[in-house]
Motif scaffolding. Structure first.
Motif, PDB file in Angstrom:
ATOM      1  N   LEU A  29       1.104  -0.898   0.249  1.00 19.34           N
ATOM      2  CA  LEU A  29       0.159   0.099  -0.110  1.00 19.34           C
ATOM      3  C   LEU A  29       1.199   1.410  -0.435  1.00 19.34           C
ATOM      4  N   TYR A  30       2.347   1.357   0.840  1.00 20.78           N
ATOM      5  CA  TYR A  30       2.704   2.657   0.986  1.00 20.78           C
ATOM      6  C   TYR A  30       3.372   2.199  -0.701  1.00 20.78           C
ATOM      7  N   ARG A  31       3.686   1.575  -1.656  1.00 14.85           N
ATOM      8  CA  ARG A  31       4.164   1.827  -3.013  1.00 14.85           C
ATOM      9  C   ARG A  31       3.123   2.013  -3.714  1.00 14.85           C
ATOM     10  N   SER A  32       2.055   1.969  -3.085  1.00 16.27           N
ATOM     11  CA  SER A  32       0.962   1.882  -4.558  1.00 16.27           C
ATOM     12  C   SER A  32       0.749   3.872  -4.574  1.00 16.27           C
ATOM     13  N   PHE A  33       1.311   4.416  -3.110  1.00 12.37           N
ATOM     14  CA  PHE A  33       0.912   5.652  -2.800  1.00 12.37           C
ATOM     15  C   PHE A  33       1.629   6.583  -3.163  1.00 12.37           C
ATOM     16  N   LYS A  34       2.650   6.148  -3.393  1.00 12.52           N
ATOM     17  CA  LYS A  34       3.528   6.747  -3.450  1.00 12.52           C
ATOM     18  C   LYS A  34       3.653   8.180  -4.298  1.00 12.52           C
ATOM     19  N   LYS A  35       4.620   9.285  -4.274  1.00 16.11           N
ATOM     20  CA  LYS A  35       3.800  10.443  -5.643  1.00 16.11           C
ATOM     21  C   LYS A  35       4.870  10.824  -7.031  1.00 16.11           C
ATOM     22  N   PRO A  36       4.010  10.654  -8.375  1.00  8.39           N
ATOM     23  CA  PRO A  36       4.645  10.437  -9.520  1.00  8.39           C
ATOM     24  C   PRO A  36       6.076  11.253  -9.379  1.00  8.39           C
ATOM     25  N   PHE A  37       6.737  10.628 -10.048  1.00 10.63           N
ATOM     26  CA  PHE A  37       8.042  11.503 -10.642  1.00 10.63           C
ATOM     27  C   PHE A  37       8.439  11.404 -11.605  1.00 10.63           C
ATOM     28  N   LYS A  38      10.141  11.695 -11.730  1.00 11.06           N
ATOM     29  CA  LYS A  38      10.165  12.021 -13.635  1.00 11.06           C
ATOM     30  C   LYS A  38      10.755  10.583 -13.650  1.00 11.06           C
ATOM     31  N   ILE A  39      10.947  10.458 -15.685  1.00  7.83           N
ATOM     32  CA  ILE A  39      13.041  10.239 -15.677  1.00  7.83           C
ATOM     33  C   ILE A  39      13.090  10.982 -16.788  1.00  7.83           C
ATOM     34  N   LYS A  40      14.299  11.440 -17.243  1.00  7.57           N
ATOM     35  CA  LYS A  40      15.441  12.054 -18.107  1.00  7.57           C
ATOM     36  C   LYS A  40      16.208  11.509 -18.480  1.00  7.57           C
ATOM     37  N   LEU A  41      16.004  11.042 -19.990  1.00  6.40           N
ATOM     38  CA  LEU A  41      16.909  11.114 -20.580  1.00  6.40           C
ATOM     39  C   LEU A  41      18.022  11.345 -21.082  1.00  6.40           C
ATOM     40  N   HIS A  42      19.035  11.245 -20.970  1.00  2.00           N
ATOM     41  CA  HIS A  42      20.862  12.031 -20.813  1.00  2.00           C
ATOM     42  C   HIS A  42      21.473  10.695 -22.025  1.00  2.00           C
ATOM     43  N   ARG A  43      22.421  11.184 -22.262  1.00  2.43           N
ATOM     44  CA  ARG A  43      23.267  10.515 -23.682  1.00  2.43           C
ATOM     45  C   ARG A  43      23.801   9.914 -22.731  1.00  2.43           C
ATOM     46  N   GLU A  44      24.574   9.225 -22.514  1.00  2.06           N
ATOM     47  CA  GLU A  44      25.269   8.183 -21.450  1.00  2.06           C
ATOM     48  C   GLU A  44      24.182   7.326 -19.881  1.00  2.06           C
ATOM     49  N   SER A  45      23.012   8.430 -20.029  1.00  2.00           N
ATOM     50  CA  SER A  45      22.312   7.779 -18.294  1.00  2.00           C
ATOM     51  C   SER A  45      21.192   8.288 -18.394  1.00  2.00           C
ATOM     52  N   LEU A  46      20.574   8.144 -17.434  1.00  2.00           N
ATOM     53  CA  LEU A  46      18.951   8.322 -17.721  1.00  2.00           C
ATOM     54  C   LEU A  46      18.754   8.859 -15.658  1.00  2.00           C
ATOM     55  N   PHE A  47      17.957   9.316 -15.349  1.00  2.00           N
ATOM     56  CA  PHE A  47      18.182  10.074 -14.192  1.00  2.00           C
ATOM     57  C   PHE A  47      16.472   9.719 -13.995  1.00  2.00           C
ATOM     58  N   LEU A  48      15.875   8.579 -12.705  1.00  2.00           N
ATOM     59  CA  LEU A  48      14.820   8.188 -12.403  1.00  2.00           C
ATOM     60  C   LEU A  48      14.893   8.284 -11.185  1.00  2.00           C
ATOM     61  N   ASN A  49      13.614   9.421 -10.475  1.00  2.00           N
ATOM     62  CA  ASN A  49      13.468   8.869  -9.060  1.00  2.00           C
ATOM     63  C   ASN A  49      14.329   9.242  -8.111  1.00  2.00           C
ATOM     64  N   GLY A  50      15.218   9.958  -8.350  1.00  2.00           N
ATOM     65  CA  GLY A  50      16.338  10.756  -7.816  1.00  2.00           C
ATOM     66  C   GLY A  50      17.928   9.698  -8.198  1.00  2.00           C
ATOM     67  N   MET A  51      17.709   9.059  -8.852  1.00  2.86           N
ATOM     68  CA  MET A  51      18.326   7.776  -9.029  1.00  2.86           C
ATOM     69  C   MET A  51      19.278   8.687 -10.941  1.00  2.86           C
ATOM     70  N   THR A  52      20.812   8.340 -10.367  1.00  7.88           N
ATOM     71  CA  THR A  52      20.783   8.699 -12.073  1.00  7.88           C
ATOM     72  C   THR A  52      21.789   7.059 -12.481  1.00  7.88           C
ATOM     73  N   ILE A  53      21.566   6.567 -13.109  1.00  5.10           N
ATOM     74  CA  ILE A  53      22.097   4.738 -13.917  1.00  5.10           C
ATOM     75  C   ILE A  53      22.464   5.025 -15.424  1.00  5.10           C
ATOM     76  N   LYS A  54      23.582   5.029 -14.672  1.00  4.55           N
ATOM     77  CA  LYS A  54      24.349   5.130 -16.344  1.00  4.55           C
ATOM     78  C   LYS A  54      24.000   3.963 -17.541  1.00  4.55           C
ATOM     79  N   ALA A  55      24.114   4.236 -18.710  1.00  6.21           N
ATOM     80  CA  ALA A  55      24.272   2.951 -19.394  1.00  6.21           C
ATOM     81  C   ALA A  55      24.897   2.194 -19.670  1.00  6.21           C
ATOM     82  N   GLU A  56      25.901   1.973 -19.592  1.00  7.15           N
ATOM     83  CA  GLU A  56      26.611   1.076 -18.902  1.00  7.15           C
ATOM     84  C   GLU A  56      26.438   0.203 -17.712  1.00  7.15           C
TER      85      GLU A  56
END
Length: 162
Positions: A72-99
């Motif tokens: 239930l806690y996970r279900s009611f979390k507020k929406p967030f953004k995903i941003k795509l950059h050249r070699e990484s993506l930014f999701l929910n406060g985390m930067t994930i490198k493509a590699e």
């Protein structure tokens, strides 16, 4: 949006991002609720409350109720953004490198769920699964283009989260 970098290569860069949310947890809630109801029913029908199985039932009920609370806690979390950059993506406060991304999974047709499986993971982490709330078609197209540019496999199949 695609842009050209100084070398003339296509560079996927999306400054505005896409509004996303964690996927629906309704099937999980239904299954945990059904399991809890069965355990409570069997406990009520049992006449021997000192039996070992009744202690096991209390522990199982506690685990199920904790699981329902977390879901239930996970279900009611507020929406967030995903941003795509050249070699990484930014999701929910985390930067994930493509590699560090092994594969991207797309599950479902209506309101599809996207899962990002990182290297070294057996399943898709829950925090890396999402569904688009707005501009769904553009978002999926953008993430497919980003994955193709970064040579990441995109698979249309179901997946499990942990």
């Amino acid at each position: 949006m695609n842009r050209l970098n100084s070398k003339g290569d296509i560079m996927v860069l999306d400054d505005k991002g896409y509004k996303v949310s964690h996927p629906s947890q309704l099937p999980t809630l239904i299954s945990i609720g059904f399991s809890t109801a069965l355990i409570i029913y069997s406990l009520i029908k049992s006449n021997d409350y000192t039996h070992f199985l009744s202690y096991f039932s209390y522990i199982a009920i506690t685990i199920c109720l904790t699981g329902m609370g977390l879901t239930l806690y996970r279900s009611f979390k507020k929406p967030f953004k995903i941003k795509l950059h050249r070699e990484s993506l930014f999701l929910n406060g985390m930067t994930i490198k493509a590699e560090n991304i092994k594969a991207i999974y797309i599950m479902g047709y209506f309101k599809p769920v996207i899962g990002i499986k990182t290297t070294g993971e057996f399943m898709v982490p829950f925090k890396l699964s999402f569904r688009y709330l707005e501009e769904e078609i553009q978002g999926i197209t953008a993430i497919k283009a980003w994955a193709k540019e970064n040579q990441i496999k995109v698979t249309l199949q179901g997946f499990m989260t942990k």
